[in-house]
Design an enzyme around this catalytic site. Structure first.
Site, PDB file in Angstrom:
ATOM      1  N   GLY A   1       0.821  -1.213   0.000  1.00  0.00           N
ATOM      2  CA  GLY A   1       0.000   0.000   0.000  1.00  0.00           C
ATOM      3  C   GLY A   1       0.847   1.251   0.000  1.00  0.00           C
TER       4      GLY A   1
ATOM      5  N   VAL B   1      -3.927  -6.990  -2.232  1.00  0.00           N
ATOM      6  CA  VAL B   1      -3.496  -7.844  -1.121  1.00  0.00           C
ATOM      7  C   VAL B   1      -4.612  -8.767  -0.622  1.00  0.00           C
ATOM      8  CG1 VAL B   1      -1.722  -6.206  -0.344  1.00  0.00           C
ATOM      9  CG2 VAL B   1      -3.992  -6.151   0.723  1.00  0.00           C
TER      10      VAL B   1
ATOM     11  N   ASN C   1       1.408  -2.469   5.341  1.00  0.00           N
ATOM     12  CA  ASN C   1       0.745  -1.176   5.514  1.00  0.00           C
ATOM     13  C   ASN C   1      -0.621  -1.081   4.824  1.00  0.00           C
ATOM     14  OD1 ASN C   1       0.802   1.952   5.873  1.00  0.00           O
ATOM     15  ND2 ASN C   1       0.542   1.627   3.676  1.00  0.00           N
TER      16      ASN C   1
ATOM     17  N   SER D   1      -2.809   0.228  14.513  1.00  0.00           N
ATOM     18  CA  SER D   1      -3.485   1.517  14.767  1.00  0.00           C
ATOM     19  C   SER D   1      -3.767   1.682  16.245  1.00  0.00           C
ATOM     20  CB  SER D   1      -4.820   1.538  14.010  1.00  0.00           C
ATOM     21  OG  SER D   1      -5.583   2.669  14.374  1.00  0.00           O
TER      22      SER D   1
ATOM     23  N   GLN E   1     -16.494   2.301  12.782  1.00  0.00           N
ATOM     24  CA  GLN E   1     -15.326   1.482  12.445  1.00  0.00           C
ATOM     25  C   GLN E   1     -15.436   0.075  13.047  1.00  0.00           C
ATOM     26  OE1 GLN E   1     -12.457   4.304  14.193  1.00  0.00           O
ATOM     27  NE2 GLN E   1     -11.549   4.503  12.169  1.00  0.00           N
TER      28      GLN E   1
ATOM     29  N   TYR F   1     -13.540  -2.313  11.137  1.00  0.00           N
ATOM     30  CA  TYR F   1     -12.134  -1.939  10.934  1.00  0.00           C
ATOM     31  C   TYR F   1     -11.291  -2.179  12.192  1.00  0.00           C
ATOM     32  CZ  TYR F   1      -8.236   1.450  10.362  1.00  0.00           C
ATOM     33  OH  TYR F   1      -7.003   2.061  10.291  1.00  0.00           O
TER      34      TYR F   1
ATOM     35  N   LYS G   1      -7.430  -4.199  13.100  1.00  0.00           N
ATOM     36  CA  LYS G   1      -6.203  -3.590  13.626  1.00  0.00           C
ATOM     37  C   LYS G   1      -5.756  -4.285  14.898  1.00  0.00           C
ATOM     38  CE  LYS G   1      -5.551  -1.291  10.250  1.00  0.00           C
ATOM     39  NZ  LYS G   1      -4.296  -1.198   9.490  1.00  0.00           N
TER      40      LYS G   1
ATOM     41  N   THR H   1      -4.565   9.571  14.537  1.00  0.00           N
ATOM     42  CA  THR H   1      -5.244  10.053  13.324  1.00  0.00           C
ATOM     43  C   THR H   1      -4.248  10.828  12.467  1.00  0.00           C
ATOM     44  OG1 THR H   1      -7.392  10.101  14.395  1.00  0.00           O
ATOM     45  CG2 THR H   1      -7.133  11.462  12.434  1.00  0.00           C
ATOM     46  N   ILE H   2      -3.980  10.269  11.303  1.00  0.00           N
ATOM     47  CA  ILE H   2      -2.990  10.797  10.362  1.00  0.00           C
ATOM     48  C   ILE H   2      -3.761  11.293   9.132  1.00  0.00           C
ATOM     49  CG2 ILE H   2      -0.877  10.239   9.071  1.00  0.00           C
ATOM     50  CD1 ILE H   2      -0.602   9.697  12.119  1.00  0.00           C
TER      51      ILE H   2
ATOM     52  N   ASN I   1      -9.163   9.140   5.510  1.00  0.00           N
ATOM     53  CA  ASN I   1     -10.100   9.835   6.393  1.00  0.00           C
ATOM     54  C   ASN I   1     -10.476  11.229   5.873  1.00  0.00           C
ATOM     55  OD1 ASN I   1      -7.725  11.213   6.974  1.00  0.00           O
ATOM     56  ND2 ASN I   1      -7.325   9.997   8.804  1.00  0.00           N
TER      57      ASN I   1
HETATM   58  N1  LIG Z   1      -4.571   7.561   8.335  1.00  0.00           N
HETATM   59  C1  LIG Z   1      -4.777   7.200   9.598  1.00  0.00           C
HETATM   60  O1  LIG Z   1      -5.277   7.976  10.424  1.00  0.00           O
HETATM   61  C2  LIG Z   1      -4.357   5.847  10.057  1.00  0.00           C
HETATM   62  C3  LIG Z   1      -4.025   4.825   9.187  1.00  0.00           C
HETATM   63  N2  LIG Z   1      -3.658   3.594   9.685  1.00  0.00           N
HETATM   64  C4  LIG Z   1      -3.326   2.523   8.775  1.00  0.00           C
HETATM   65  O2  LIG Z   1      -2.267   2.897   7.936  1.00  0.00           O
HETATM   66  C5  LIG Z   1      -2.363   2.203   6.704  1.00  0.00           C
HETATM   67  C6  LIG Z   1      -2.253   3.182   5.553  1.00  0.00           C
HETATM   68  O3  LIG Z   1      -3.352   4.068   5.633  1.00  0.00           O
HETATM   69  P1  LIG Z   1      -3.354   5.514   4.944  1.00  0.00           P
HETATM   70  O4  LIG Z   1      -2.035   5.839   4.410  1.00  0.00           O
HETATM   71  O5  LIG Z   1      -3.995   6.411   5.906  1.00  0.00           O
HETATM   72  O6  LIG Z   1      -4.400   5.261   3.753  1.00  0.00           O
HETATM   73  P2  LIG Z   1      -4.437   5.768   2.244  1.00  0.00           P
HETATM   74  O7  LIG Z   1      -5.842   5.538   1.803  1.00  0.00           O
HETATM   75  O8  LIG Z   1      -3.851   7.122   2.123  1.00  0.00           O
HETATM   76  O9  LIG Z   1      -3.459   4.756   1.489  1.00  0.00           O
HETATM   77  C7  LIG Z   1      -3.791   3.409   1.425  1.00  0.00           C
HETATM   78  C8  LIG Z   1      -2.780   2.681   0.577  1.00  0.00           C
HETATM   79  O10 LIG Z   1      -3.121   1.291   0.606  1.00  0.00           O
HETATM   80  C9  LIG Z   1      -3.271   0.844  -0.721  1.00  0.00           C
HETATM   81  N3  LIG Z   1      -4.283  -0.194  -0.798  1.00  0.00           N
HETATM   82  C10 LIG Z   1      -5.600  -0.110  -0.464  1.00  0.00           C
HETATM   83  N4  LIG Z   1      -6.207  -1.275  -0.692  1.00  0.00           N
HETATM   84  C11 LIG Z   1      -5.261  -2.103  -1.187  1.00  0.00           C
HETATM   85  C12 LIG Z   1      -5.269  -3.434  -1.630  1.00  0.00           C
HETATM   86  N5  LIG Z   1      -6.392  -4.170  -1.614  1.00  0.00           N
HETATM   87  N6  LIG Z   1      -4.113  -3.974  -2.093  1.00  0.00           N
HETATM   88  C13 LIG Z   1      -2.972  -3.249  -2.118  1.00  0.00           C
HETATM   89  N7  LIG Z   1      -2.907  -1.985  -1.723  1.00  0.00           N
HETATM   90  C14 LIG Z   1      -4.034  -1.408  -1.262  1.00  0.00           C
HETATM   91  C15 LIG Z   1      -3.621   2.059  -1.536  1.00  0.00           C
HETATM   92  O11 LIG Z   1      -3.191   1.830  -2.872  1.00  0.00           O
HETATM   93  P3  LIG Z   1      -4.163   1.916  -4.153  1.00  0.00           P
HETATM   94  O12 LIG Z   1      -4.871   3.228  -4.091  1.00  0.00           O
HETATM   95  O13 LIG Z   1      -3.188   1.782  -5.282  1.00  0.00           O
HETATM   96  O14 LIG Z   1      -5.102   0.790  -4.032  1.00  0.00           O
HETATM   97  C16 LIG Z   1      -2.777   3.129  -0.853  1.00  0.00           C
HETATM   98  O15 LIG Z   1      -1.462   3.094  -1.351  1.00  0.00           O
HETATM   99  C17 LIG Z   1      -3.689   1.442   6.749  1.00  0.00           C
HETATM  100  O16 LIG Z   1      -3.460   0.096   7.103  1.00  0.00           O
HETATM  101  C18 LIG Z   1      -4.461   2.144   7.855  1.00  0.00           C
HETATM  102  O17 LIG Z   1      -5.379   1.298   8.485  1.00  0.00           O
HETATM  103  C19 LIG Z   1      -3.590   3.354  11.015  1.00  0.00           C
HETATM  104  C20 LIG Z   1      -3.903   4.330  11.896  1.00  0.00           C
HETATM  105  C21 LIG Z   1      -4.323   5.642  11.506  1.00  0.00           C
HETATM  106  C1  LIG Z   2      -9.171   6.195   9.238  1.00  0.00           C
HETATM  107  C2  LIG Z   2      -9.239   6.817  10.584  1.00  0.00           C
HETATM  108  O1  LIG Z   2      -9.240   8.208  10.499  1.00  0.00           O
HETATM  109  C3  LIG Z   2      -8.064   6.460  11.400  1.00  0.00           C
HETATM  110  O2  LIG Z   2      -7.773   5.111  11.222  1.00  0.00           O
HETATM  111  C4  LIG Z   2      -7.257   4.658  12.322  1.00  0.00           C
HETATM  112  O3  LIG Z   2      -6.790   3.562  12.422  1.00  0.00           O
HETATM  113  C5  LIG Z   2      -7.315   5.685  13.393  1.00  0.00           C
HETATM  114  O4  LIG Z   2      -7.867   5.132  14.511  1.00  0.00           O
HETATM  115  C6  LIG Z   2      -8.199   6.732  12.856  1.00  0.00           C
HETATM  116  O5  LIG Z   2      -9.522   6.526  13.284  1.00  0.00           O
END
Ligand SMILES: NC(=O)C1=CN([C@@H]2O[C@H](COP(=O)(O)OP(=O)(O)OC[C@H]3O[C@@H](n4cnc5c(N)ncnc54)[C@H](OP(=O)(O)O)[C@@H]3O)[C@@H](O)[C@H]2O)C=CC1
Ligand SMILES: C[C@H](O)[C@@H]1OC(=O)[C@H](O)[C@@H]1O
Length: 253
Positions: A12, A64, A90, A143, A153, A156, A160, A188-189, A194
């Protein structure tokens, strides 16, 4: 350079946290293989950014949620870059939805991408590290949601918690191979995951207000913790988790 000579694989990695940590690992000396599913332009951009740093990079497409993707990604990444030292699981989705009318497809897709996909990816990465015979580091982007709930969630947060549980059991199963398995717990990033949820100004302000460090996170905030866990500095750290949340979790009142 903490990751000089190392090869890091990230799922990802076409956007958000995965993209930031892929480029961040390259800034710290690693060659990087990126998985993505749909966003070819985003993946190509990340490859170009890594190559501009003088490191090697390859982007490999694959959903994935399909168990076959795991073997394919690890094999093609190692063919291209020679080995695997660290694997960052990720890829993830969080389609916000209420509990009482959760569509079966939304529940199942979230489980398949976030948890089933992680299981087969981690297994494939671990098998390759065992074959290499000189250890490795596996990092799960879990997370803060492994510890606390979310009204929209319910499908979701269990993924996690499950991901962290997978890291704990894998740490035991793989310790004899000197393969370390740890979880990062981002708060929360600000990313695409989000964007719609936080478009509600009141919700965004309220979330910001609960973070002792005074701001929501940026994807780049995950670089340091990821590089540390991937590096030999963390050589005695396994089965652990690290909150990267600006203090959100401990802020009861
Ligand atoms: N943002 C947040 O607040 C938080 C995020 N996280 C975790 O961090 C990770 C990344 O999240 P974030 O960067 O915010 O999300 P984004 O939506 O910005 O990015 C998600 C990434 O995952 C890829 N992806 C999604 N589905 C698939 C799939 N089926 N196969 C392969 N790649 C996939 C997307 O690629 P493509 O578009 O090419 O499919 C993209 O590159 C996640 O696991 C999320 O749960 C954890 C805590 C907080
Ligand atoms: C997607 C949410 O904003 C984000 O995802 C997480 O895993 C964190 O807990 C936040 O809720």
């Amino acid at each position: 350079m903490l990751l000089e000579g190392k090869v890091v694989l990230v799922t990802g990695a076409s956007a958000g946290i995965g993209r930031a940590v892929a480029i961040g690992c390259a800034e710290h000396g690693a060659d990087v293989a990126l998985n993505f599913s749909r966003d070819q332009a985003g993946a190509d951009g990340a490859v170009a950014a890594i190559e501009a740093l003088g490191r090697r990079a390859v982007a490999i497409q694959g959903d994935v949620a399909d168990p076959q993707t795991a073997r394919d990604f690890i094999d093609r990444a190692v063919d291209a870059l020679g080995r695997i030292d660290a694997f960052v699981n990720n890829a993830g989705i969080c389609p916000f939805h209420a509990f009482l009318d959760m569509p079966v497809e939304t529940f199942e897709r979230t489980m398949r991408v976030n948890l089933h996909g992680a299981y087969f990816m981690v297994q494939a990465a671990a098998n390759r590290m065992v074959e290499q015979g000189d250890g490795g580091s596996i990092i799960a982007m879990s997370s803060i949601s492994a510890l606390v709930g979310g009204e929209y969630q319910t499908h979701y947060t269990p993924t996690k918690a499950g991901l962290h549980s997978l890291m704990q059991s894998a740490a035991i199963a793989l310790g004899r191979h000197n393969i370390r398995c740890n979880s990062l717990f981002p708060g929360t990033i600000l990313t695409d995951i989000n964007k719609d949820d936080l478009a509600d100004e009141n919700k965004r302000r309220s979330m910001e207000g609960r973070v002792p460090l005074g701001r929501l996170g940026q994807p780049e905030d995950l670089i340091g913790p990821t590089v540390f866990l991937a590096s030999d500095l963390a050589r005695y750290v396994t089965g652990a988790s690290l909150l990267v949340d600006g203090g959100l979790y401990v802020n009861l009142q």
